[in-house]
Design a protein around this motif. Structure first.
Motif, PDB file in Angstrom:
ATOM      1  N   PRO A   1       0.792  -1.242   0.000  1.00 34.45           N
ATOM      2  CA  PRO A   1       0.000   0.000   0.000  1.00 34.45           C
ATOM      3  C   PRO A   1       0.826   1.295   0.000  1.00 34.45           C
ATOM      4  O   PRO A   1       0.519   2.219  -0.736  1.00 34.45           O
ATOM      5  CB  PRO A   1      -0.844  -0.117   1.269  1.00 34.45           C
ATOM      6  N   LYS A   2       1.900   1.357   0.802  1.00 33.57           N
ATOM      7  CA  LYS A   2       2.666   2.594   0.901  1.00 33.57           C
ATOM      8  C   LYS A   2       4.117   2.442   0.471  1.00 33.57           C
ATOM      9  O   LYS A   2       4.877   3.401   0.526  1.00 33.57           O
ATOM     10  CB  LYS A   2       2.623   3.118   2.332  1.00 33.57           C
ATOM     11  N   SER A   3       4.502   1.235   0.065  1.00 34.98           N
ATOM     12  CA  SER A   3       5.902   1.015  -0.296  1.00 34.98           C
ATOM     13  C   SER A   3       6.019  -0.046  -1.380  1.00 34.98           C
ATOM     14  O   SER A   3       5.052  -0.724  -1.718  1.00 34.98           O
ATOM     15  CB  SER A   3       6.702   0.580   0.937  1.00 34.98           C
ATOM     16  N   TYR A   4       7.237  -0.133  -1.896  1.00 35.32           N
ATOM     17  CA  TYR A   4       7.592  -1.200  -2.823  1.00 35.32           C
ATOM     18  C   TYR A   4       8.657  -2.047  -2.154  1.00 35.32           C
ATOM     19  O   TYR A   4       9.522  -1.516  -1.450  1.00 35.32           O
ATOM     20  CB  TYR A   4       8.173  -0.641  -4.126  1.00 35.32           C
ATOM     21  N   LEU A   5       8.604  -3.351  -2.384  1.00 38.30           N
ATOM     22  CA  LEU A   5       9.692  -4.228  -1.967  1.00 38.30           C
ATOM     23  C   LEU A   5      10.659  -4.255  -3.145  1.00 38.30           C
ATOM     24  O   LEU A   5      10.286  -4.616  -4.258  1.00 38.30           O
ATOM     25  CB  LEU A   5       9.174  -5.628  -1.633  1.00 38.30           C
ATOM     26  N   VAL A   6      11.898  -3.822  -2.887  1.00 35.12           N
ATOM     27  CA  VAL A   6      12.890  -3.680  -3.949  1.00 35.12           C
ATOM     28  C   VAL A   6      14.055  -4.628  -3.689  1.00 35.12           C
ATOM     29  O   VAL A   6      14.605  -4.642  -2.588  1.00 35.12           O
ATOM     30  CB  VAL A   6      13.400  -2.221  -4.035  1.00 35.12           C
ATOM     31  N   ARG A   7      14.427  -5.406  -4.717  1.00 33.70           N
ATOM     32  CA  ARG A   7      15.599  -6.286  -4.656  1.00 33.70           C
ATOM     33  C   ARG A   7      16.789  -5.501  -5.206  1.00 33.70           C
ATOM     34  O   ARG A   7      16.778  -5.068  -6.360  1.00 33.70           O
ATOM     35  CB  ARG A   7      15.383  -7.548  -5.475  1.00 33.70           C
ATOM     36  N   VAL A   8      17.817  -5.321  -4.390  1.00 34.58           N
ATOM     37  CA  VAL A   8      18.992  -4.526  -4.760  1.00 34.58           C
ATOM     38  C   VAL A   8      19.826  -5.256  -5.808  1.00 34.58           C
ATOM     39  O   VAL A   8      20.184  -6.423  -5.629  1.00 34.58           O
ATOM     40  CB  VAL A   8      19.846  -4.222  -3.510  1.00 34.58           C
ATOM     41  N   LEU A   9      20.148  -4.542  -6.889  1.00 34.69           N
ATOM     42  CA  LEU A   9      20.986  -5.088  -7.956  1.00 34.69           C
ATOM     43  C   LEU A   9      22.283  -4.302  -8.139  1.00 34.69           C
ATOM     44  O   LEU A   9      23.253  -4.823  -8.691  1.00 34.69           O
ATOM     45  CB  LEU A   9      20.209  -5.110  -9.270  1.00 34.69           C
ATOM     46  N   ALA A  10      22.308  -3.038  -7.674  1.00 29.54           N
ATOM     47  CA  ALA A  10      23.508  -2.200  -7.795  1.00 29.54           C
ATOM     48  C   ALA A  10      23.411  -1.049  -6.794  1.00 29.54           C
ATOM     49  O   ALA A  10      22.331  -0.729  -6.299  1.00 29.54           O
ATOM     50  CB  ALA A  10      23.643  -1.667  -9.209  1.00 29.54           C
ATOM     51  N   VAL A  11      24.554  -0.434  -6.521  1.00 28.06           N
ATOM     52  CA  VAL A  11      24.633   0.702  -5.590  1.00 28.06           C
ATOM     53  C   VAL A  11      24.934   1.955  -6.392  1.00 28.06           C
ATOM     54  O   VAL A  11      25.888   1.987  -7.162  1.00 28.06           O
ATOM     55  CB  VAL A  11      25.749   0.475  -4.543  1.00 28.06           C
ATOM     56  N   GLU A  12      24.114   2.975  -6.216  1.00 29.82           N
ATOM     57  CA  GLU A  12      24.352   4.242  -6.901  1.00 29.82           C
ATOM     58  C   GLU A  12      25.025   5.245  -5.969  1.00 29.82           C
ATOM     59  O   GLU A  12      25.856   6.039  -6.389  1.00 29.82           O
ATOM     60  CB  GLU A  12      23.038   4.802  -7.445  1.00 29.82           C
ATOM     61  N   LYS A  13      24.660   5.228  -4.687  1.00 29.96           N
ATOM     62  CA  LYS A  13      25.275   6.105  -3.690  1.00 29.96           C
ATOM     63  C   LYS A  13      25.407   5.315  -2.395  1.00 29.96           C
ATOM     64  O   LYS A  13      24.431   4.746  -1.904  1.00 29.96           O
ATOM     65  CB  LYS A  13      24.407   7.344  -3.455  1.00 29.96           C
ATOM     66  N   HIS A  14      26.624   5.292  -1.859  1.00 30.96           N
ATOM     67  CA  HIS A  14      26.870   4.563  -0.610  1.00 30.96           C
ATOM     68  C   HIS A  14      26.253   5.341   0.552  1.00 30.96           C
ATOM     69  O   HIS A  14      26.284   6.572   0.569  1.00 30.96           O
ATOM     70  CB  HIS A  14      28.377   4.392  -0.383  1.00 30.96           C
ATOM     71  N   PRO A  15      25.700   4.640   1.562  1.00 25.96           N
ATOM     72  CA  PRO A  15      25.140   5.345   2.729  1.00 25.96           C
ATOM     73  C   PRO A  15      26.203   6.163   3.465  1.00 25.96           C
ATOM     74  O   PRO A  15      27.368   5.767   3.527  1.00 25.96           O
ATOM     75  CB  PRO A  15      24.627   4.210   3.623  1.00 25.96           C
ATOM     76  N   MET A  16      25.770   7.261   4.045  1.00 23.85           N
ATOM     77  CA  MET A  16      26.659   8.097   4.852  1.00 23.85           C
ATOM     78  C   MET A  16      26.964   7.379   6.159  1.00 23.85           C
ATOM     79  O   MET A  16      26.157   6.585   6.649  1.00 23.85           O
ATOM     80  CB  MET A  16      25.996   9.442   5.159  1.00 23.85           C
TER      81      MET A  16
ATOM     82  N   PHE B   1      23.896  -7.373  -2.411  1.00 26.50           N
ATOM     83  CA  PHE B   1      23.350  -7.815  -3.695  1.00 26.50           C
ATOM     84  C   PHE B   1      22.163  -8.738  -3.447  1.00 26.50           C
ATOM     85  O   PHE B   1      22.242  -9.685  -2.669  1.00 26.50           O
ATOM     86  CB  PHE B   1      24.435  -8.544  -4.492  1.00 26.50           C
ATOM     87  N   ARG B   2      21.041  -8.443  -4.078  1.00 21.22           N
ATOM     88  CA  ARG B   2      19.787  -9.181  -4.017  1.00 21.22           C
ATOM     89  C   ARG B   2      19.079  -9.079  -2.659  1.00 21.22           C
ATOM     90  O   ARG B   2      18.056  -9.717  -2.439  1.00 21.22           O
ATOM     91  CB  ARG B   2      19.966 -10.640  -4.446  1.00 21.22           C
ATOM     92  N   GLU B   3      19.601  -8.262  -1.756  1.00 27.94           N
ATOM     93  CA  GLU B   3      18.895  -7.998  -0.503  1.00 27.94           C
ATOM     94  C   GLU B   3      17.620  -7.243  -0.842  1.00 27.94           C
ATOM     95  O   GLU B   3      17.600  -6.414  -1.753  1.00 27.94           O
ATOM     96  CB  GLU B   3      19.768  -7.161   0.433  1.00 27.94           C
ATOM     97  N   GLN B   4      16.554  -7.534  -0.115  1.00 23.73           N
ATOM     98  CA  GLN B   4      15.286  -6.854  -0.381  1.00 23.73           C
ATOM     99  C   GLN B   4      14.958  -5.921   0.773  1.00 23.73           C
ATOM    100  O   GLN B   4      15.228  -6.228   1.929  1.00 23.73           O
ATOM    101  CB  GLN B   4      14.173  -7.876  -0.575  1.00 23.73           C
ATOM    102  N   THR B   5      14.387  -4.781   0.405  1.00 21.59           N
ATOM    103  CA  THR B   5      14.016  -3.800   1.418  1.00 21.59           C
ATOM    104  C   THR B   5      12.745  -3.075   0.994  1.00 21.59           C
ATOM    105  O   THR B   5      12.496  -2.910  -0.203  1.00 21.59           O
ATOM    106  CB  THR B   5      15.174  -2.794   1.652  1.00 21.59           C
ATOM    107  N   ASN B   6      11.963  -2.670   1.976  1.00 21.98           N
ATOM    108  CA  ASN B   6      10.770  -1.868   1.714  1.00 21.98           C
ATOM    109  C   ASN B   6      11.192  -0.417   1.543  1.00 21.98           C
ATOM    110  O   ASN B   6      11.886   0.134   2.393  1.00 21.98           O
ATOM    111  CB  ASN B   6       9.787  -1.965   2.886  1.00 21.98           C
ATOM    112  N   VAL B   7      10.750   0.190   0.454  1.00 16.96           N
ATOM    113  CA  VAL B   7      11.087   1.580   0.171  1.00 16.96           C
ATOM    114  C   VAL B   7       9.774   2.346  -0.028  1.00 16.96           C
ATOM    115  O   VAL B   7       8.937   1.925  -0.835  1.00 16.96           O
ATOM    116  CB  VAL B   7      11.965   1.692  -1.094  1.00 16.96           C
ATOM    117  N   PRO B   8       9.601   3.460   0.708  1.00 19.34           N
ATOM    118  CA  PRO B   8       8.383   4.254   0.510  1.00 19.34           C
ATOM    119  C   PRO B   8       8.228   4.636  -0.961  1.00 19.34           C
ATOM    120  O   PRO B   8       9.211   4.924  -1.642  1.00 19.34           O
ATOM    121  CB  PRO B   8       8.621   5.500   1.376  1.00 19.34           C
ATOM    122  N   LYS B   9       7.000   4.636  -1.431  1.00 16.03           N
ATOM    123  CA  LYS B   9       6.731   4.886  -2.852  1.00 16.03           C
ATOM    124  C   LYS B   9       7.316   6.211  -3.342  1.00 16.03           C
ATOM    125  O   LYS B   9       7.784   6.299  -4.470  1.00 16.03           O
ATOM    126  CB  LYS B   9       5.229   4.824  -3.133  1.00 16.03           C
ATOM    127  N   ASN B  10       7.338   7.232  -2.489  1.00 14.17           N
ATOM    128  CA  ASN B  10       7.857   8.534  -2.930  1.00 14.17           C
ATOM    129  C   ASN B  10       9.385   8.551  -3.065  1.00 14.17           C
ATOM    130  O   ASN B  10       9.950   9.531  -3.552  1.00 14.17           O
ATOM    131  CB  ASN B  10       7.393   9.656  -2.000  1.00 14.17           C
TER     132      ASN B  10
END
Length: 128
Positions: free
Chosen positions: A30-45, A68-77
């Protein structure tokens, strides 16, 4: 493409905490997407997210990139369409770490120095 119209299998960029990733949607919620990580664009601070760029905090956190291939919930915005070819995970991680280190080296503050120490420790683990 509107952030509310992605479907399973779409490739997207997703911001999670302070990192940015390229991934594939594996579930629509409803409020997020489950995203499977395939690459890193910016490393966390590095450091305390509640006290950014501060060294004198209760705990200076070492923040790893999502795996790689870790899944996380990301808010839709925080999800956007991705149209380019998906880069290799390890190569993208190496480039993201290097870019962050270059930025930190140009700042020359106690926080940037501590962050570089954390990133160098992470590099030894990431690329062993």
């Amino acid at each position: 493409m509107s952030q509310d119209h992605f479907k399973i299998g779409d490739y997207v960029t997703a911001i999670y905490k302070t990192g940015k990733y390229i991934g594939e949607i594996t579930d629509v919620r409803p409020k997020s997407y489950l995203v499977r990580v395939l690459a890193v664009e910016k490393h966390p601070m590095q450091g305390d997210l509640h006290n950014p760029k501060q060294v004198d905090v209760a705990m200076f956190h070492q923040r790893r990139a999502l795996a790689f291939r870790e899944q996380t919930n990301v808010p839709k915005n925080m999800v956007r369409e991705y149209k380019d070819e998906v880069p290799d995970y390890k190569a993208s991680l190496k480039a993201a770490v290097q870019k962050m280190k270059e930025t930190l080296l140009s700042e020359d503050t106690p926080w940037s120095q501590k962050s570089i120490e954390m990133l160098e420790e992470l590099e030894r683990d990431y690329f062993k």
